[in-house]
Design a protein around this motif. Structure first.
Motif, PDB file in Angstrom:
ATOM      1  N   UNK B 166      93.827 -88.122 -17.525  1.00  0.00           N
ATOM      2  CA  UNK B 166      94.219 -88.591 -18.863  1.00  0.00           C
ATOM      3  C   UNK B 166      94.598 -87.478 -19.834  1.00  0.00           C
ATOM      4  N   UNK B 167      93.992 -86.308 -19.672  1.00  0.00           N
ATOM      5  CA  UNK B 167      94.120 -85.297 -20.730  1.00  0.00           C
ATOM      6  C   UNK B 167      95.256 -84.297 -20.515  1.00  0.00           C
ATOM      7  N   UNK B 168      95.858 -84.293 -19.321  1.00  0.00           N
ATOM      8  CA  UNK B 168      96.975 -83.362 -19.098  1.00  0.00           C
ATOM      9  C   UNK B 168      98.293 -84.061 -19.456  1.00  0.00           C
ATOM     10  N   UNK B 169      99.333 -83.253 -19.704  1.00  0.00           N
ATOM     11  CA  UNK B 169     100.646 -83.855 -19.907  1.00  0.00           C
ATOM     12  C   UNK B 169     101.077 -84.515 -18.609  1.00  0.00           C
ATOM     13  N   UNK B 170     101.211 -83.686 -17.568  1.00  0.00           N
ATOM     14  CA  UNK B 170     101.482 -84.181 -16.212  1.00  0.00           C
ATOM     15  C   UNK B 170     100.719 -83.290 -15.237  1.00  0.00           C
ATOM     16  N   UNK B 171     100.507 -83.812 -14.048  1.00  0.00           N
ATOM     17  CA  UNK B 171     100.087 -82.900 -12.979  1.00  0.00           C
ATOM     18  C   UNK B 171     100.806 -83.280 -11.706  1.00  0.00           C
ATOM     19  N   UNK B 172     101.061 -82.277 -10.878  1.00  0.00           N
ATOM     20  CA  UNK B 172     101.801 -82.512  -9.637  1.00  0.00           C
ATOM     21  C   UNK B 172     101.350 -81.522  -8.571  1.00  0.00           C
ATOM     22  N   UNK B 173     101.828 -81.764  -7.370  1.00  0.00           N
ATOM     23  CA  UNK B 173     101.563 -80.857  -6.244  1.00  0.00           C
ATOM     24  C   UNK B 173     102.919 -80.400  -5.717  1.00  0.00           C
ATOM     25  N   UNK B 174     103.186 -79.112  -5.602  1.00  0.00           N
ATOM     26  CA  UNK B 174     104.501 -78.663  -5.125  1.00  0.00           C
ATOM     27  C   UNK B 174     104.804 -79.231  -3.732  1.00  0.00           C
ATOM     28  N   UNK B 175     106.046 -79.562  -3.451  1.00  0.00           N
ATOM     29  CA  UNK B 175     106.377 -80.116  -2.133  1.00  0.00           C
ATOM     30  C   UNK B 175     106.432 -79.030  -1.053  1.00  0.00           C
ATOM     31  N   UNK B 176     106.366 -79.450   0.204  1.00  0.00           N
ATOM     32  CA  UNK B 176     106.582 -78.537   1.333  1.00  0.00           C
ATOM     33  C   UNK B 176     105.458 -77.548   1.555  1.00  0.00           C
ATOM     34  N   UNK B 177     105.797 -76.481   2.285  1.00  0.00           N
ATOM     35  CA  UNK B 177     104.780 -75.490   2.642  1.00  0.00           C
ATOM     36  C   UNK B 177     104.635 -74.436   1.539  1.00  0.00           C
ATOM     37  N   UNK B 178     103.710 -73.503   1.750  1.00  0.00           N
ATOM     38  CA  UNK B 178     103.431 -72.414   0.802  1.00  0.00           C
ATOM     39  C   UNK B 178     103.140 -72.954  -0.602  1.00  0.00           C
ATOM     40  N   UNK B 179     102.351 -74.019  -0.667  1.00  0.00           N
ATOM     41  CA  UNK B 179     102.061 -74.651  -1.954  1.00  0.00           C
ATOM     42  C   UNK B 179     101.350 -73.696  -2.919  1.00  0.00           C
ATOM     43  N   UNK B 180     100.397 -72.930  -2.392  1.00  0.00           N
ATOM     44  CA  UNK B 180      99.627 -72.039  -3.268  1.00  0.00           C
ATOM     45  C   UNK B 180     100.543 -70.993  -3.909  1.00  0.00           C
ATOM     46  N   UNK B 181     101.396 -70.410  -3.082  1.00  0.00           N
ATOM     47  CA  UNK B 181     102.330 -69.403  -3.615  1.00  0.00           C
ATOM     48  C   UNK B 181     103.292 -70.042  -4.613  1.00  0.00           C
ATOM     49  N   UNK B 182     103.781 -71.228  -4.251  1.00  0.00           N
ATOM     50  CA  UNK B 182     104.758 -71.905  -5.117  1.00  0.00           C
ATOM     51  C   UNK B 182     104.201 -72.152  -6.505  1.00  0.00           C
ATOM     52  N   UNK B 183     102.948 -72.583  -6.574  1.00  0.00           N
ATOM     53  CA  UNK B 183     102.413 -72.899  -7.908  1.00  0.00           C
ATOM     54  C   UNK B 183     102.109 -71.631  -8.711  1.00  0.00           C
ATOM     55  N   UNK B 184     101.766 -70.560  -8.023  1.00  0.00           N
ATOM     56  CA  UNK B 184     101.530 -69.296  -8.746  1.00  0.00           C
ATOM     57  C   UNK B 184     102.864 -68.778  -9.304  1.00  0.00           C
ATOM     58  N   UNK B 185     103.895 -68.807  -8.463  1.00  0.00           N
ATOM     59  CA  UNK B 185     105.228 -68.424  -8.960  1.00  0.00           C
ATOM     60  C   UNK B 185     105.691 -69.402 -10.036  1.00  0.00           C
TER      61      UNK B 185
END
Lengths: 179, 301
Positions: B166-185
């Motif tokens: 409820x309290x965030x604007x949006x939240x999502x999960x990056x698609x595909x592989x290397x998700x951790x790297x993708x979200x840091x970038x």
């Protein structure tokens, strides 16, 4: 020149005095050199020590600043770079041990302190400006309680036994044991 | 007469003796290890094939590596597709609670050894300085069953009185592989305001020069919790289990295994520093978080 016995004795005595003087001069000259060299080395050691402390202050200053600002993780990331650049410098491991302990990673903190003390014994020396004796004593006390307790409850666990061995190493160094 | 009988006897049993003496390929028992996919199948296999070969060499069985998608892990284990498990700590807890999987050894990697932490990060200078500032912002999580890329951060937010639903604007999960790297970038380049980043990935990316230690503000960080874990089915042969455990704990950086005719350093290939013998109770921190966040194996609908 060597006409009579008196002349011969006089020349012999003169030669003996010259040789004795030369020997004395040579001996004094050697002893003076030793003292000067000894003094020089002590000054050199002192200068190197002061330079090291100054270098440590400069190198690890940003890490200390981050710690003071409560940014332990950022400090750890920064420290990682420094430890890779100066793997033989004990101070990075000591700082890392302090931060890891603050972050609740006791076993890793013990391992880091052990690595630091193995590289440089100044950190267990109460007279050293780099001394961390109090912190190490606290770590040893906590380690014996926590890691020691877990190791006693799980006698076959090799990881706990290895951690406890590191606590005991630090304990022995505090007690004056040598490397 | 005696010589002739002896010759016949020899001719009769020689082939049998020769066969018995041979220890050909495939004559050893075959045992499967399910490896949870990290980024993709190819990467996971190239990381863990040398380790699988090493274990085969040390334990006298032919281990086979089975790549398994995180979300299929329990289902495929239950179907008996593999005996040994290599997964993240949350999957281990799920398998332990639901299927009786036993703890074998825990992977060491990074500053916290066999543990790592989850962190909520923002870009330095973005104006987000503390956890309360993330209300109404765009957040990226790692994969849903990631202990330090989802679970720990979700728990951190709940503990701070922030409900991600409820309290965030949006939240999502990056698609595909290397998700951790993708979200840091993604945070670094402004795609997201905040990210749920595993500390281990921050450490690795900093070490590799992909990011700098002071690119980010760490808004909150969990306590270190166990990371990747080897487990074993409860009915497995105890002698083999012991051998595998010994082999894992004995692994040293210089140990090699042969893959496709090439000698490869096992630990280096797997990106790990070694193995440690944690206690099952060390995973209680994961259990407590999973209960608070309403995640498997404690999820209530």
């Amino acid at each position: 020149m060597f006409n009579d016995t008196f002349d011969k004795i006089t020349w012999a005595l003169l030669a003996f005095v010259i040789v004795a003087l030369a020997a004395l001069l040579a001996m004094n000259h050697g002893a003076g050199d030793g003292k000067a060299a000894g003094l020089g080395k002590a000054v050199e050691r002192e200068m190197a020590y002061r330079a090291r402390i100054e270098l440590i202050g400069k190198l690890y200053g940003p890490v200390e600043d981050l710690r003071k600002a409560g940014k332990n993780q950022e400090a750890l990331l920064k420290l990682d770079e420094l430890i890779r650049s100066y793997p033989g410098e004990a101070h990075g491991y000591i700082l890392q041990g302090e931060i890891l302990r603050e972050m609740g990673a006791l076993d890793e903190a013990v391992a880091s302190f052990e690595a630091g003390v193995k590289l440089n014994g100044d950190y267990v020396d109460a007279r050293s400006p780099l001394s961390r004796r109090g912190a190490i004593q606290g770590l040893v006390d906590e380690g014996l309680r926590s890691i020691g307790g877990r190791a006693a409850a799980n006698p076959g666990n090799r990881s706990l036994a290895a951690s406890l061995a590191k606590v005991n190493y630090l304990k022995s160094r505090l007690a004056g044991g040598c490397e | 007469m005696i010589r002739s009988t002896f010759r016949r006897f020899l001719l009769l049993f020689l082939p049998l003796l020769l066969l018995a003496g041979c220890k050909g390929e495939g004559s050893r028992p075959v045992v499967k290890i399910g490896y949870m996919l990290c980024n993709n199948e190819q990467e996971t296999m190239s990381r863990f094939l040398p380790l699988t070969r090493y274990l085969s060499d040390k334990c006298g069985v032919d281990f086979v590596a089975v790549p398994v998608d995180t979300h299929d892990f329990e289902k495929r284990f239950k179907a008996g597709e593999f005996t040994f498990t290599h997964s993240n700590s949350l999957i281990y807890v799920i398998l332990h609670e639901n299927e009786g999987v036993q703890l074998l050894a825990s992977e060491k990697r990074g500053k916290f050894g066999a543990r790592s932490a989850g962190a909520l990060i923002a870009r330095k200078g973005s104006g987000i300085e503390k956890l309360a500032d993330i209300r109404g912002k765009r957040l990226a999580f790692g994969p849903m069953l990631a202990p330090t890329g989802y679970l720990a951060e979700y728990d951190l937010m709940l503990s701070a009185g922030i409900n991600p639903e409820h309290d965030l604007g949006t939240y999502s999960i990056p698609p595909g592989s290397y998700k951790h790297e993708k979200l840091i970038y993604g945070v670094l380049y402004g795609q997201y305001d905040v990210a749920a980043a595993p500390i281990l990935d921050l450490e690795t990316m900093t070490r590799e020069g992909k990011i700098a230690a002071d690119d980010f503000v760490i808004l909150a960080q969990s306590k270190p919790v166990p990371y990747c874990t080897f487990g074993v089915a409860k009915g497995a042969d105890p002698a083999l289990v012991k051998k595998v455990k010994e082999a894992l704990l004995a692994l040293k950086p210089a140990d090699t295994a042969e893959v496709d005719g090439e000698r490869i350093k096992v630990l280096k290939a797997a990106w790990i520093d070694g193995y440690e013998e944690l206690l099952d109770s060390d995973y209680d921190s994961i259990r407590e978080m999973a209960k608070r966040v309403n995640m498997p194996p404690y999820q209530k609908y």
